[in-house]
Design a protein around this motif. Structure first.
Motif: not given
Length: 148
Positions: A27, A30-31, A72, A74, A115-118, A141, A144-145
């Motif tokens: 994951n 995604k950052i 975070v 995910v 943060y909610w990352i889809q 969501p 990405a962050l």
């Protein structure tokens, strides 16, 4: 290393510190950080607290970037999962206040800390009750962050 000190000062997660974004595993893609050298470390909150809180909706991760902690989750971003993520956020806030005050002191203040990352595509219609709920909770969501 203020983050590592905060982690070791927290009994629930004392042994769970990881360098960089390592705790996020796959994951971590995604950052996106503008300067990876400013990432002090990360923590897999969910796995570290699973045996202590087996029935709880635990939050996934946190990491320290530029001396601030970001939290975070995910997770699938569809209408049926909104209430679950809201419960996870509430669990996290309660846990930070009662079990992890040193981490709580370091949560990001220069921008939103949660943060909610889809995990895949976004499927929460803008006209739905669930969309209004996530907006009100401040946890809509994102794919990405990216942090400067």
């Amino acid at each position: 290393m203020i983050f590592k000190k905060a982690v070791t000062a927290t009994p629930d997660i004392r042994m769970c510190f990881q360098k960089g974004l390592k705790a996020l595993g796959g994951n971590s893609r995604k950052i996106s950080l503008a300067d990876n050298s400013k990432c002090e470390g990360s923590l897999d909150i969910d796995n570290c607290t699973r045996t202590l809180y087996p029935q709880s909706n635990r939050w996934d991760y946190c990491f320290c970037y530029r001396n601030e902690i970001y939290f975070v989750e995910v997770h699938t971003a569809n209408t049926t999962e909104v209430s679950t993520v809201i419960r996870k956020l509430q669990w996290l806030k309660d846990w930070l206040n009662h079990q992890a005050p040193e981490l709580n002191k370091l949560k990001a203040s220069s921008r939103h800390p949660f943060y909610w990352i889809q995990s895949s595509k976004f499927n929460i219609p803008a006209t739905s009750k669930q969309f209004r709920t996530v907006v009100q909770a401040g946890i809509k969501p994102i794919p990405a962050l990216k942090l400067p």
